[in-house]
Design a protein around this motif. Structure first.
Motif, PDB file in Angstrom:
ATOM      1  N   UNK A  57       0.829  -1.210   0.000  1.00 34.23           N
ATOM      2  CA  UNK A  57       0.000   0.000   0.000  1.00 34.23           C
ATOM      3  C   UNK A  57       0.862   1.257   0.000  1.00 34.23           C
ATOM      4  N   UNK A  58       2.097   1.135   0.414  1.00 27.12           N
ATOM      5  CA  UNK A  58       3.012   2.280   0.416  1.00 27.12           C
ATOM      6  C   UNK A  58       3.673   2.425  -0.938  1.00 27.12           C
ATOM      7  N   UNK A  59       4.949   2.660  -0.934  1.00 29.31           N
ATOM      8  CA  UNK A  59       5.723   2.764  -2.175  1.00 29.31           C
ATOM      9  C   UNK A  59       6.754   1.645  -2.184  1.00 29.31           C
ATOM     10  N   UNK A  60       6.354   0.438  -2.563  1.00 32.12           N
ATOM     11  CA  UNK A  60       7.279  -0.694  -2.490  1.00 32.12           C
ATOM     12  C   UNK A  60       8.451  -0.538  -3.456  1.00 32.12           C
ATOM     13  N   UNK A  61       9.631  -0.695  -2.915  1.00 31.40           N
ATOM     14  CA  UNK A  61      10.872  -0.656  -3.690  1.00 31.40           C
ATOM     15  C   UNK A  61      11.007   0.633  -4.481  1.00 31.40           C
ATOM     16  N   UNK A  62      10.416   1.713  -3.980  1.00 33.83           N
ATOM     17  CA  UNK A  62      10.554   2.999  -4.635  1.00 33.83           C
ATOM     18  C   UNK A  62       9.693   3.190  -5.867  1.00 33.83           C
ATOM     19  N   UNK A  63       8.762   2.272  -6.125  1.00 33.12           N
ATOM     20  CA  UNK A  63       7.906   2.406  -7.294  1.00 33.12           C
ATOM     21  C   UNK A  63       6.936   3.565  -7.103  1.00 33.12           C
ATOM     22  N   UNK A  64       6.724   4.322  -8.148  1.00 28.30           N
ATOM     23  CA  UNK A  64       5.781   5.440  -8.104  1.00 28.30           C
ATOM     24  C   UNK A  64       4.438   4.936  -8.649  1.00 28.30           C
ATOM     25  N   UNK A  65       3.603   4.462  -7.755  1.00 36.51           N
ATOM     26  CA  UNK A  65       2.294   3.946  -8.142  1.00 36.51           C
ATOM     27  C   UNK A  65       1.212   4.930  -7.726  1.00 36.51           C
ATOM     28  N   UNK A  66       0.010   4.690  -8.171  1.00 37.08           N
ATOM     29  CA  UNK A  66      -1.121   5.547  -7.827  1.00 37.08           C
ATOM     30  C   UNK A  66      -1.476   5.332  -6.358  1.00 37.08           C
ATOM     31  N   UNK A  67      -1.229   6.315  -5.476  1.00 45.17           N
ATOM     32  CA  UNK A  67      -1.445   6.098  -4.045  1.00 45.17           C
ATOM     33  C   UNK A  67      -2.903   5.842  -3.680  1.00 45.17           C
ATOM     34  N   UNK A  68      -3.840   6.501  -4.349  1.00 43.97           N
ATOM     35  CA  UNK A  68      -5.257   6.283  -4.035  1.00 43.97           C
ATOM     36  C   UNK A  68      -5.683   4.871  -4.417  1.00 43.97           C
ATOM     37  N   UNK A  69      -5.235   4.408  -5.583  1.00 44.28           N
ATOM     38  CA  UNK A  69      -5.557   3.045  -6.014  1.00 44.28           C
ATOM     39  C   UNK A  69      -4.881   2.022  -5.108  1.00 44.28           C
ATOM     40  N   UNK A  70      -3.628   2.264  -4.728  1.00 47.09           N
ATOM     41  CA  UNK A  70      -2.925   1.355  -3.809  1.00 47.09           C
ATOM     42  C   UNK A  70      -3.682   1.221  -2.497  1.00 47.09           C
ATOM     43  N   UNK A  71      -4.118   2.353  -1.958  1.00 49.60           N
ATOM     44  CA  UNK A  71      -4.830   2.336  -0.686  1.00 49.60           C
ATOM     45  C   UNK A  71      -6.151   1.587  -0.815  1.00 49.60           C
ATOM     46  N   UNK A  72      -6.900   1.868  -1.870  1.00 51.70           N
ATOM     47  CA  UNK A  72      -8.194   1.212  -2.064  1.00 51.70           C
ATOM     48  C   UNK A  72      -8.030  -0.298  -2.229  1.00 51.70           C
ATOM     49  N   UNK A  73      -7.104  -0.721  -3.093  1.00 50.29           N
ATOM     50  CA  UNK A  73      -6.878  -2.151  -3.291  1.00 50.29           C
ATOM     51  C   UNK A  73      -6.375  -2.816  -2.010  1.00 50.29           C
ATOM     52  N   UNK A  74      -5.503  -2.115  -1.278  1.00 51.01           N
ATOM     53  CA  UNK A  74      -5.018  -2.664  -0.016  1.00 51.01           C
ATOM     54  C   UNK A  74      -6.140  -2.873   0.977  1.00 51.01           C
ATOM     55  N   UNK A  75      -7.047  -1.906   1.073  1.00 52.34           N
ATOM     56  CA  UNK A  75      -8.181  -2.035   1.995  1.00 52.34           C
ATOM     57  C   UNK A  75      -9.083  -3.188   1.573  1.00 52.34           C
ATOM     58  N   UNK A  76      -9.303  -3.329   0.265  1.00 50.59           N
ATOM     59  CA  UNK A  76     -10.144  -4.432  -0.227  1.00 50.59           C
ATOM     60  C   UNK A  76      -9.520  -5.773   0.153  1.00 50.59           C
ATOM     61  N   UNK A  77      -8.227  -5.939  -0.100  1.00 52.95           N
ATOM     62  CA  UNK A  77      -7.580  -7.214   0.200  1.00 52.95           C
ATOM     63  C   UNK A  77      -7.458  -7.457   1.706  1.00 52.95           C
TER      64      UNK A  77
END
Length: 93
Positions: A57-77
């Protein structure tokens, strides 16, 4: 044959295959669900899966991912993981 009928046929096939595989696994391992339930991690202690999900849900290995999508998917899982742990606790009691 239309696209919709092919999709319906594929869905029926997949459901029947899932049921057949579930029956085969249950026949070979009749008490596997209960053994899995007894060995499930306690909800008060974070499991390795929860730690990995929180890391992703954070920035794994320095990847620049969509933080809102990461948070939403993390909460779902995490919600699904919590529901699975609750179901296993219910089955083990």
């Amino acid at each position: 044959e239309t696209s919709a009928s092919r999709r319906a046929s594929a869905l029926v096939f997949v459901v029947l295959l899932d049921l057949l595989l579930a029956a085969a696994v249950h026949h070979v391992f009749p008490h596997a669900v209960f053994r899995l339930a007894r060995s499930a991690a306690a909800p008060s202690r974070p499991s390795s899966m929860q730690r990995v999900l929180l890391w992703l849900m954070g920035a794994p290995a320095g990847l620049k991912l969509n933080p809102a999508l990461n948070r939403w998917l993390g909460i779902v899982f995490l919600t699904h993981l919590h529901l699975w742990q609750t179901a296993l606790e219910f089955l083990s009691s």
